[in-house]
Design a protein around this motif. Structure first.
Motif, PDB file in Angstrom:
ATOM      1  N   VAL B  32       3.239  -0.087 -14.686  1.00 16.83           N
ATOM      2  CA  VAL B  32       3.414  -0.599 -16.049  1.00 16.83           C
ATOM      3  C   VAL B  32       2.772   0.417 -16.986  1.00 16.83           C
ATOM      4  O   VAL B  32       1.653   0.879 -16.754  1.00 16.83           O
ATOM      5  CB  VAL B  32       2.852  -2.033 -16.223  1.00 16.83           C
ATOM      6  CG1 VAL B  32       1.425  -2.150 -15.747  1.00 16.83           C
ATOM      7  CG2 VAL B  32       2.982  -2.505 -17.666  1.00 16.83           C
ATOM      8  N   ARG B  33       3.540   0.812 -17.997  1.00 19.10           N
ATOM      9  CA  ARG B  33       3.118   1.899 -18.875  1.00 19.10           C
ATOM     10  C   ARG B  33       3.141   1.440 -20.322  1.00 19.10           C
ATOM     11  O   ARG B  33       3.989   0.634 -20.714  1.00 19.10           O
ATOM     12  CB  ARG B  33       4.035   3.110 -18.688  1.00 19.10           C
ATOM     13  CG  ARG B  33       4.061   3.608 -17.235  1.00 19.10           C
ATOM     14  CD  ARG B  33       4.824   4.909 -17.074  1.00 19.10           C
ATOM     15  NE  ARG B  33       6.203   4.762 -17.523  1.00 19.10           N
ATOM     16  CZ  ARG B  33       6.770   5.531 -18.440  1.00 19.10           C
ATOM     17  NH1 ARG B  33       6.083   6.501 -19.010  1.00 19.10           N
ATOM     18  NH2 ARG B  33       8.015   5.322 -18.794  1.00 19.10           N
ATOM     19  N   ALA B  34       2.225   1.957 -21.106  1.00 18.96           N
ATOM     20  CA  ALA B  34       2.180   1.640 -22.528  1.00 18.96           C
ATOM     21  C   ALA B  34       2.114   2.945 -23.308  1.00 18.96           C
ATOM     22  O   ALA B  34       1.493   3.914 -22.873  1.00 18.96           O
ATOM     23  CB  ALA B  34       0.961   0.783 -22.857  1.00 18.96           C
ATOM     24  N   GLY B  35       2.781   2.969 -24.443  1.00 21.48           N
ATOM     25  CA  GLY B  35       2.721   4.142 -25.297  1.00 21.48           C
ATOM     26  C   GLY B  35       2.665   3.717 -26.751  1.00 21.48           C
ATOM     27  O   GLY B  35       3.285   2.730 -27.144  1.00 21.48           O
ATOM     28  N   LEU B  36       1.902   4.463 -27.514  1.00 26.29           N
ATOM     29  CA  LEU B  36       1.867   4.254 -28.954  1.00 26.29           C
ATOM     30  C   LEU B  36       2.899   5.210 -29.540  1.00 26.29           C
ATOM     31  O   LEU B  36       2.808   6.430 -29.342  1.00 26.29           O
ATOM     32  CB  LEU B  36       0.461   4.572 -29.473  1.00 26.29           C
ATOM     33  CG  LEU B  36       0.109   4.174 -30.901  1.00 26.29           C
ATOM     34  CD1 LEU B  36       0.105   2.654 -31.061  1.00 26.29           C
ATOM     35  CD2 LEU B  36      -1.266   4.733 -31.268  1.00 26.29           C
ATOM     36  N   GLU B  62      -2.543  -9.540 -18.344  1.00 31.35           N
ATOM     37  CA  GLU B  62      -3.877  -8.946 -18.523  1.00 31.35           C
ATOM     38  C   GLU B  62      -3.817  -7.425 -18.390  1.00 31.35           C
ATOM     39  O   GLU B  62      -4.477  -6.697 -19.154  1.00 31.35           O
ATOM     40  CB  GLU B  62      -4.876  -9.533 -17.523  1.00 31.35           C
ATOM     41  CG  GLU B  62      -5.262 -10.976 -17.816  1.00 31.35           C
ATOM     42  CD  GLU B  62      -5.670 -11.199 -19.271  1.00 31.35           C
ATOM     43  OE1 GLU B  62      -6.401 -10.347 -19.839  1.00 31.35           O
ATOM     44  OE2 GLU B  62      -5.230 -12.202 -19.861  1.00 31.35           O
ATOM     45  N   GLN B  63      -3.005  -6.952 -17.447  1.00 37.27           N
ATOM     46  CA  GLN B  63      -2.844  -5.500 -17.329  1.00 37.27           C
ATOM     47  C   GLN B  63      -2.284  -4.908 -18.618  1.00 37.27           C
ATOM     48  O   GLN B  63      -2.753  -3.876 -19.103  1.00 37.27           O
ATOM     49  CB  GLN B  63      -1.896  -5.170 -16.164  1.00 37.27           C
ATOM     50  CG  GLN B  63      -2.476  -5.453 -14.795  1.00 37.27           C
ATOM     51  CD  GLN B  63      -1.588  -4.877 -13.705  1.00 37.27           C
ATOM     52  OE1 GLN B  63      -0.410  -5.215 -13.581  1.00 37.27           O
ATOM     53  NE2 GLN B  63      -2.159  -3.990 -12.891  1.00 37.27           N
ATOM     54  N   ILE B  64      -1.278  -5.581 -19.159  1.00 38.59           N
ATOM     55  CA  ILE B  64      -0.664  -5.092 -20.394  1.00 38.59           C
ATOM     56  C   ILE B  64      -1.678  -5.117 -21.529  1.00 38.59           C
ATOM     57  O   ILE B  64      -1.768  -4.188 -22.339  1.00 38.59           O
ATOM     58  CB  ILE B  64       0.592  -5.929 -20.731  1.00 38.59           C
ATOM     59  CG1 ILE B  64       1.683  -5.652 -19.689  1.00 38.59           C
ATOM     60  CG2 ILE B  64       1.089  -5.639 -22.142  1.00 38.59           C
ATOM     61  CD1 ILE B  64       2.876  -6.594 -19.772  1.00 38.59           C
ATOM     62  N   HIS B  65      -2.478  -6.178 -21.575  1.00 39.94           N
ATOM     63  CA  HIS B  65      -3.494  -6.289 -22.618  1.00 39.94           C
ATOM     64  C   HIS B  65      -4.469  -5.113 -22.567  1.00 39.94           C
ATOM     65  O   HIS B  65      -4.812  -4.516 -23.592  1.00 39.94           O
ATOM     66  CB  HIS B  65      -4.235  -7.625 -22.475  1.00 39.94           C
ATOM     67  CG  HIS B  65      -5.263  -7.840 -23.535  1.00 39.94           C
ATOM     68  ND1 HIS B  65      -6.596  -7.992 -23.250  1.00 39.94           N
ATOM     69  CD2 HIS B  65      -5.155  -7.905 -24.881  1.00 39.94           C
ATOM     70  CE1 HIS B  65      -7.275  -8.141 -24.390  1.00 39.94           C
ATOM     71  NE2 HIS B  65      -6.426  -8.109 -25.392  1.00 39.94           N
ATOM     72  N   GLN B  66      -4.896  -4.761 -21.364  1.00 44.07           N
ATOM     73  CA  GLN B  66      -5.800  -3.616 -21.207  1.00 44.07           C
ATOM     74  C   GLN B  66      -5.140  -2.315 -21.672  1.00 44.07           C
ATOM     75  O   GLN B  66      -5.753  -1.506 -22.370  1.00 44.07           O
ATOM     76  CB  GLN B  66      -6.223  -3.465 -19.735  1.00 44.07           C
ATOM     77  CG  GLN B  66      -7.117  -4.591 -19.228  1.00 44.07           C
ATOM     78  CD  GLN B  66      -8.462  -4.662 -19.950  1.00 44.07           C
ATOM     79  OE1 GLN B  66      -8.962  -3.657 -20.460  1.00 44.07           O
ATOM     80  NE2 GLN B  66      -9.037  -5.855 -20.031  1.00 44.07           N
ATOM     81  N   LEU B  67      -3.879  -2.135 -21.285  1.00 47.95           N
ATOM     82  CA  LEU B  67      -3.166  -0.913 -21.670  1.00 47.95           C
ATOM     83  C   LEU B  67      -2.989  -0.840 -23.180  1.00 47.95           C
ATOM     84  O   LEU B  67      -3.141   0.223 -23.796  1.00 47.95           O
ATOM     85  CB  LEU B  67      -1.797  -0.861 -20.980  1.00 47.95           C
ATOM     86  CG  LEU B  67      -1.801  -0.715 -19.455  1.00 47.95           C
ATOM     87  CD1 LEU B  67      -0.381  -0.838 -18.911  1.00 47.95           C
ATOM     88  CD2 LEU B  67      -2.422   0.616 -19.036  1.00 47.95           C
TER      89      LEU B  67
END
Lengths: 336, 336
Positions: B32-36, B62-67
């Motif tokens: 799962v990846r997050a980018g600004l 929760e993982q997404i929240h941390q990312l």
């Protein structure tokens, strides 16, 4: 064919706006039909003739001109907003150019919309017959009020048109929706297009009848055998209704083949409804359960609840839809 | 996983409008990846973690929240317009509900957009990853400026997204474009979905690697044989580049299978361009000629000139597209 003795008077746009009416043309390989269609989708006048399949575009244009004169005779010309023309694809619906009609000679690269406009002195819009029929069913038929549905016509070939997100799906050059030419069986039966395994090659009315003749010649005792080379899909449907086992097996196979393609369309377009038209839809009552069974067997779960219904406008979907396009979206490929 | 020590401050819509920026999430079966992502499509901050595939939605949230906290740390929170979330389908992109993610436990019928909004205190839009990636490529990648194109991603599975007539094609519940689940070989290979003969079952990276392992075990002298169970698509591509005959044969077969499905998509959507993404597109240079050959062999003539290109955003198409959807179409399924 003799030259006409007058040109149609150019419409007055102002007058046409008050009681708009349009002419729809459905150009097919065997028949060309014209209808005068009002804003409610009613066909208030109708005329048809056998298509001059070998005479080339000029002969067909003259046929259309005669038909237009016939149906236009019942109203003052000023009321006619234009002519919506449905023809077999592939055609360039943006430019109004036919790219080749398999069953008619000489239609490769013909600017049919412009040529008809010059002949009729009316705005003309050319649209793929599947797309036009989808529009007809959307406005006045089985797809009324929906934002997403797929229309499939199964007759000589297999064609289609799509409404997605509240709009007619047209794609580049208005060529979207050639659903008959998706491969469903790699290296399958040879299609009229030259490819193998197209949906059309396996599930069209032509394929259905051919398979009926092939099997009837092999099976002893079927009431289908007596028909020989005259056997067609309608005879198979009648025999199936009478309980003939071979006819029932043929119908079950046809339903599964239709179902395979429809499952593909569910995943590709995500419609709320699938509308089935064309000659094979005369057996809709016999085919429906088999199509639904295939959907339940093969579609992802969230797509399984999509209903399959029969076209509401019957053979008029394309003609009415083409006319409706003129009334609702007149400027798509008209040069006037 | 520990509980977070604060909730994100709710954005001020007015402030966000001046220098809009959004967070894109790409939820996959392994990562799962997050980018600004800013309004130019640039990823100005990035974070990723291994997906908790068995922990259920709450663990993933929760993982997404941390990312999100990680990537959001580089800007003032008020600038963040929201979170665009790309996830594997089928999902209801209208309601923001996942309908079941094959590789993740517990995601059947989960209102993921709403749950994330509550956790993050930001507007969240959930979109099928294929559709989000198509949007990313449309805005900032290979599809820029086009009115009609098809994006296909070929990796573990086969997915897609479509731009038609200048709009993102979404269909009922935002479920259009499940291109991997069209049947191309009736009664073909068993697909993860339970059906047989899906494009995904034959042409995905998974199928490509499986076929490589199967053939490597049978052919004497191929450099592929040494890899055994570790053989994957990238190894086949490398071997093909070195001229290994088996690897070349596998690539040719993969190109034809991709071509069969792409020909279907040409007829169905009539794009101006087909964009290929996903892990298998790492072999695009090797596959391209075979795909084009299949198009020339099987497509109707007016569809044969459509170019096939590689995705421009690589692995970021979905993440960037999901963020771009927030910046350009914020209200699709957000309840805020």
């Amino acid at each position: 064919m003799t030259a006409p003795d007058h040109k149609l008077t150019r419409m007055e746009r102002g007058a046409a706006m008050t009681h708009p009416i349009a002419i729809g043309i459905d150009l097919g390989g065997t028949q060309v039909r014209a209808g005068l269609v009002d804003a409610s989708g009613a066909v208030v006048a109708h005329a048809a003739t056998r298509t001059d399949a070998t005479g080339g575009p000029q002969a067909v244009i003259e046929q259309i001109h005669q038909l237009v004169r016939e149906v236009a005779a019942v109203v003052v010309l000023e009321r006619i907003a234009g002519v919506g023309m449905a023809a077999p694809g592939p055609l360039d619906g943006d430019a109004g150019v036919t790219l080749g009609i398999p069953t008619l000679a000489g239609f490769s690269g013909v600017p049919l919309a412009r040529l008809l406009e010059e002949r009729l002195d009316l705005p003309v819009r050319l649209e793929n017959d599947g797309i036009a029929a989808a529009f007809g069913e959307w406005r006045f038929g089985a797809g009324r009020g929906l934002r997403n549905f797929v229309y499939v016509t199964v007759s000589t070939g297999v064609g289609g048109g799509i409404v997605a997100d509240g709009r007619l799906l047209r794609g580049r050059r208005g060529m979207a929706g050639h659903v008959g030419h998706m491969t469903i069986i790699r290296d399958g039966a040879l299609c009229a297009c030259g490819n193998r395994g197209c949906w059309e090659a396996h599930a069209s009315g032509t394929a259905f009848a051919r398979e009926g003749r092939r099997r009837a010649a092999m099976v002893v005792g079927s009431i289908l055998a007596a028909h020989g080379a005259a056997l067609d899909g309608q005879i198979v449907f009648e025999a199936a209704r009478k309980g003939d086992p071979l006819a029932r097996a043929l119908v079950a196979e046809e339903a599964q083949l239709l179902g395979i393609g429809i499952v593909n369309l569910l995943h590709l377009y995500s419609p709320e409804l699938v509308v089935l038209g064309g000659g094979v839809s005369n057996g809709f009552d016999l085919l429906h359960a088999g199509i639904v069974a295939q959907i339940h067997a093969a579609a992802l779960a969230p797509f399984r609840d999509v209903p399959i219904v029969r076209a509401a406008l019957g053979g008029n979907s394309g003609l009415v839809g083409a006319a409706a396009l003129i009334l609702e979206e007149p400027d798509a490929n008209s040069s006037q």
